[in-house]
Design a protein around this motif. Structure first.
Motif, mmCIF file in Angstrom:
data_model
loop_
_atom_site.group_PDB
_atom_site.id
_atom_site.type_symbol
_atom_site.label_atom_id
_atom_site.label_comp_id
_atom_site.label_asym_id
_atom_site.label_seq_id
_atom_site.Cartn_x
_atom_site.Cartn_y
_atom_site.Cartn_z
ATOM 1 N N UNK A 165 -6.068 -5.722 7.834
ATOM 2 C CA UNK A 165 -6.765 -5.252 9.020
ATOM 3 C C UNK A 165 -7.311 -6.378 9.868
ATOM 4 N N UNK A 166 -7.610 -6.044 11.110
ATOM 5 C CA UNK A 166 -8.326 -6.930 12.024
ATOM 6 C C UNK A 166 -9.636 -6.252 12.427
ATOM 7 N N UNK A 167 -10.684 -7.032 12.426
ATOM 8 C CA UNK A 167 -12.007 -6.573 12.850
ATOM 9 C C UNK A 167 -12.541 -7.578 13.868
ATOM 10 N N UNK A 168 -13.612 -7.197 14.541
ATOM 11 C CA UNK A 168 -14.266 -8.134 15.458
ATOM 12 C C UNK A 168 -15.770 -7.907 15.436
ATOM 13 N N UNK A 204 -8.215 -8.170 4.011
ATOM 14 C CA UNK A 204 -7.309 -7.493 3.088
ATOM 15 C C UNK A 204 -7.925 -6.166 2.668
ATOM 16 N N UNK A 205 -7.141 -5.075 2.781
ATOM 17 C CA UNK A 205 -7.664 -3.761 2.403
ATOM 18 C C UNK A 205 -7.448 -3.537 0.905
ATOM 19 N N UNK A 206 -8.459 -2.993 0.265
ATOM 20 C CA UNK A 206 -8.365 -2.662 -1.157
ATOM 21 C C UNK A 206 -7.303 -1.592 -1.375
ATOM 22 N N UNK A 207 -6.702 -1.633 -2.555
ATOM 23 C CA UNK A 207 -5.730 -0.597 -2.912
ATOM 24 C C UNK A 207 -6.365 0.774 -2.837
ATOM 25 N N UNK A 208 -5.618 1.730 -2.331
ATOM 26 C CA UNK A 208 -5.988 3.147 -2.332
ATOM 27 C C UNK A 208 -7.209 3.456 -1.486
ATOM 28 N N UNK A 248 -12.954 1.455 7.524
ATOM 29 C CA UNK A 248 -14.262 1.217 6.934
ATOM 30 C C UNK A 248 -14.364 -0.230 6.446
ATOM 31 N N UNK A 249 -15.394 -0.944 6.898
ATOM 32 C CA UNK A 249 -15.542 -2.354 6.547
ATOM 33 C C UNK A 249 -15.560 -2.560 5.032
ATOM 34 N N UNK A 250 -16.252 -1.707 4.325
ATOM 35 C CA UNK A 250 -16.405 -1.853 2.875
ATOM 36 C C UNK A 250 -15.104 -1.649 2.118
ATOM 37 N N UNK A 251 -14.085 -1.139 2.777
ATOM 38 C CA UNK A 251 -12.797 -0.921 2.123
ATOM 39 C C UNK A 251 -11.921 -2.173 2.148
ATOM 40 N N UNK A 252 -12.450 -3.255 2.675
ATOM 41 C CA UNK A 252 -11.729 -4.520 2.736
ATOM 42 C C UNK A 252 -12.462 -5.536 1.864
ATOM 43 N N UNK A 310 -22.614 -5.008 15.262
ATOM 44 C CA UNK A 310 -22.013 -4.893 13.934
ATOM 45 C C UNK A 310 -20.510 -5.182 14.016
ATOM 46 N N UNK A 311 -19.972 -5.562 12.864
ATOM 47 C CA UNK A 311 -18.536 -5.781 12.792
ATOM 48 C C UNK A 311 -17.829 -4.447 12.979
ATOM 49 N N UNK A 312 -16.791 -4.441 13.816
ATOM 50 C CA UNK A 312 -16.108 -3.181 14.105
ATOM 51 C C UNK A 312 -14.611 -3.300 13.866
ATOM 52 N N UNK A 313 -14.031 -2.200 13.473
ATOM 53 C CA UNK A 313 -12.601 -2.100 13.219
ATOM 54 C C UNK A 313 -11.812 -2.244 14.506
ATOM 55 N N UNK A 314 -10.695 -2.971 14.417
ATOM 56 C CA UNK A 314 -9.798 -3.124 15.559
ATOM 57 C C UNK A 314 -8.425 -2.503 15.260
#
Length: 124
Positions: free
Chosen positions: A35-38, A98-102, A107-111, A44-48
């Motif tokens: 993923x890419x975030x900014x 890097x996104x966690x498996x499954x 969601x930031x915490x999923x990386x 706050x850090x946001x998903x891109x």
């Protein structure tokens, strides 16, 4: 160990384009979604954007949909973010992750692993 190194940021005028790269090492890159975030100052850090391990599935925030394109080259262990029609509000530090498996995207915490970031500044 896992390493993610972003590059390609810089200063660009509104309406211009930039291509960010993220070189990955220390893990089996082709097995992970990325993923890419900014993060802009004071925000706050946001998903891109996000891309599946194969590249077959991509996801974008509403704010960049139609302007940004995420892609990957598993042979080069690299993920890209092509940014077109840039706006001043796109100014931020951009991070790949890097996104966690499954785990689902966005969601930031999923990386679980992050690069150091690259600055993108869009002037009006």
């Amino acid at each position: 160990q896992v390493q993610l190194v972003e590059s390609g940021g810089g200063l660009v005028q509104a309406g211009g384009s930039l291509r960010l790269s993220c070189a990955a090492s220390g893990f089996t890159f082709g097995s992970y979604a990325m993923g890419w975030f900014r993060q802009a100052p004071g925000k706050e850090r946001e998903f891109v954007a996000d891309i599946s391990w194969s590249g077959a599935n991509t996801y974008y925030s509403d704010s960049v949909k139609g302007r940004f394109t995420i892609s990957r080259d598993n042979a080069k262990n690299t993920v890209y973010l092509q940014m077109n029609s840039l706006k001043p509000e796109d100014t931020a530090v951009y991070y790949c992750a890097r996104r966690r498996f499954s785990q689902s995207a966005v969601v930031v915490a999923h990386y679980d692993s992050w690069g150091q970031g690259t600055q993108v500044t869009v002037s009006s």
